[in-house]
Design an enzyme around this catalytic site. Structure first.
Site, PDB file in Angstrom:
ATOM      1  N   THR B  16       0.887  -1.153   0.000  1.00 53.01           N
ATOM      2  CA  THR B  16       0.000   0.000   0.000  1.00 53.01           C
ATOM      3  C   THR B  16       0.923   1.200   0.000  1.00 53.01           C
ATOM      4  OG1 THR B  16      -0.108  -0.019   2.397  1.00 53.01           O
ATOM      5  CG2 THR B  16      -1.848  -1.151   1.239  1.00 53.01           C
ATOM      6  N   GLY B  17       1.334   1.657  -1.184  1.00 54.79           N
ATOM      7  CA  GLY B  17       2.260   2.786  -1.345  1.00 54.79           C
ATOM      8  C   GLY B  17       1.921   3.899  -0.400  1.00 54.79           C
ATOM      9  N   THR B  18       0.871   4.543  -0.627  1.00 54.12           N
ATOM     10  CA  THR B  18       0.122   5.273   0.400  1.00 54.12           C
ATOM     11  C   THR B  18       0.509   6.650   0.853  1.00 54.12           C
ATOM     12  OG1 THR B  18      -0.405   3.191   1.429  1.00 54.12           O
ATOM     13  CG2 THR B  18      -0.716   5.067   2.789  1.00 54.12           C
ATOM     14  N   THR B  19      -0.576   7.359   1.228  1.00 54.55           N
ATOM     15  CA  THR B  19      -0.412   8.509   2.100  1.00 54.55           C
ATOM     16  C   THR B  19      -1.413   8.335   3.225  1.00 54.55           C
ATOM     17  OG1 THR B  19      -0.071   9.837   0.138  1.00 54.55           O
ATOM     18  CG2 THR B  19      -0.386  11.010   2.194  1.00 54.55           C
TER      19      THR B  19
END
EC number: 3.4.25.1
Lengths: 177, 216
Positions: B16-19
């Site tokens: 989940t690369g994510t921010t």
């Protein structure tokens, strides 16, 4: 990581109204700028006119592109010329040249993309622009462990060039400091 | 066609690369996340909700390896259920964060996930805890995930103490939107969870409703 100097000026003049910001390997960047400065002054003598900002950027781009295997340097070229007024160009590591209204570079730039995207608006006044740039630098220096020391700013207009130097303790502070 | 190579996403780890972001306001917390899950260069889920409930009023935000993060959240959800039955009342946010920290720290070599734990309890009100690499620290706000690098400057400049609920929600939406625009591993829609003493509210902000900035 060793800090060899806290006061290096990375904003170099390549002609009367054209400055370049260096990023990446400063040794490579200095070498490239030295060559570019010479080529540019020769070009300006031949044309009998001050060089265009895009000419300066193109000279840097050619050097970066043709020597892309050996070099690790990127530049932001900005200045004023008679034909198009104020302009900003960025030459990336591999030698791409593009024009942008606002651009960032260097290791600390990743931390302030969000801030710049949110706060930049076109047609700011000179004071607003200076404050914007100073804030952005201060925020990046606060988060990037390899950025710091003194902030160098240069304001270039048709009328002339002004250097603004802001030492670390005079930079704007934010909530956590 | 002879010997077609298998698609990249079958052999790449799902991240989940994510921010993710969580912020405390007077009386509660707001958590926010994007919705992109990538495996290498492919997006394998564009609408994943990375805000996972640990208890009624305690949520965590997932980032890093999707499998690791989900597993930690599920384990802590179970452990917190048992704990709250043992004490006979709702658990404290600090307890939830400590359980997450214990797993993150004990298995820090094997796991690569960062969870931000936030919620509301009767004792201390709204709280946000960061548990990166097994550290446990309470902060007024926390950002995480690959997209967070791009918005450190923005949150440093814009965060103010004593923001109200609506301001915090807007702050979270703005931050997520900026990060999603710059980070290739973040994108999709924005999920928001607001927790206060009255309850928990979940929201989704679809792509075209997210704030836009000067170059869009």
């Amino acid at each position: 990581e060793y800090v060899s100097s806290k006061t290096i000026n990375k904003v170099i003049q390549v002609h009367d109204r054209i400055f370049c910001c260096m990023a990446g390997s400063l040794a490579d960047a200095q070498a490239v700028i030295k060559t570019a400065k010479f080529q540019l002054s020769f070009h300006s003598v031949q044309m009998e006119d001050p060089p265009l900002v895009i000419a300066a950027a193109s000279v840097l781009k050619d050097l970066c592109y043709k020597n892309k295997e050996e070099l690790q340097a990127g530049f932001i070229t900005a200045g004023w010329d008679k034909k198009k007024g104020p302009q900003v160009y960025v030459v990336s590591l591999g030698g791409m040249l593009i024009s942008q209204p606002v651009t960032l570079g260097g290791s600390g730039s990743t931390f302030i993309y969000g801030y710049v995207d949110a706060k930049y608006k076109p047609n700011m006044t000179r004071e607003e622009c200076l404050q914007f740039a100073t804030n952005a630098l201060a925020l990046a220096m606060g988060r990037d462990n390899v950025s710091g020391g003194v902030a160098h700013l240069v304001v270039i207009t048709e009328k002339g060039v002004e250097h603004v130097v802001v030492p670390g303790d005079k930079l704007p502070r934010f909530h956590d400091e | 066609m002879l010997g077609e190579a298998e698609p990249q996403w079958l052999s790449e780890e799902v991240k989940t690369g994510t921010t993710i972001i969580a912020i405390e306001f007077n009386g509660g917390v707001v958590l926010g996340s994007d919705s992109r899950v990538s495996a290498g260069e492919s997006v394998v889920n564009r609408v994943m909700n990375k805000l996972s409930p640990l208890h009624d009023k305690i949520y965590c935000a997932l980032s890093g390896s999707a499998a690791d993060a989900q597993t930690i959240a599920e384990m802590v959800n179970y452990q917190l259920d048992v704990h709250s039955m043992e004490i006979g009342e709702d658990p404290q946010v600090r307890s939830a964060a400590t359980l997450v920290k214990n797993i993150s720290y004990k298995y820090k070599e094997e796991l690569s996930a960062h969870l931000i734990v936030a919620g509301w309890d009767r004792k201390e009100g709204g709280q946000v805890f960061a548990t990166l690499k097994g550290l446990l620290t309470r902060q007024p706000f926390a950002v995480g995930g690959s997209g967070s690098s791009y918005v450190y400057g923005f949150v440093d400049a814009e965060y103010r103490k004593g923001m109200g609920k609506k301001e915090c929600q807007q702050f979270v939406i703005n931050t997520l939107s900026l990060a999603m625009n710059r980070d290739g591993s973040s994108g999709g829609v924005a999920y928001l969870v607001t927790i206060d003493e009255h309850g928990t509210e979940e929201n989704v902000i679809l792509g075209n409703d997210l704030p836009t900035f000067f170059d869009q």
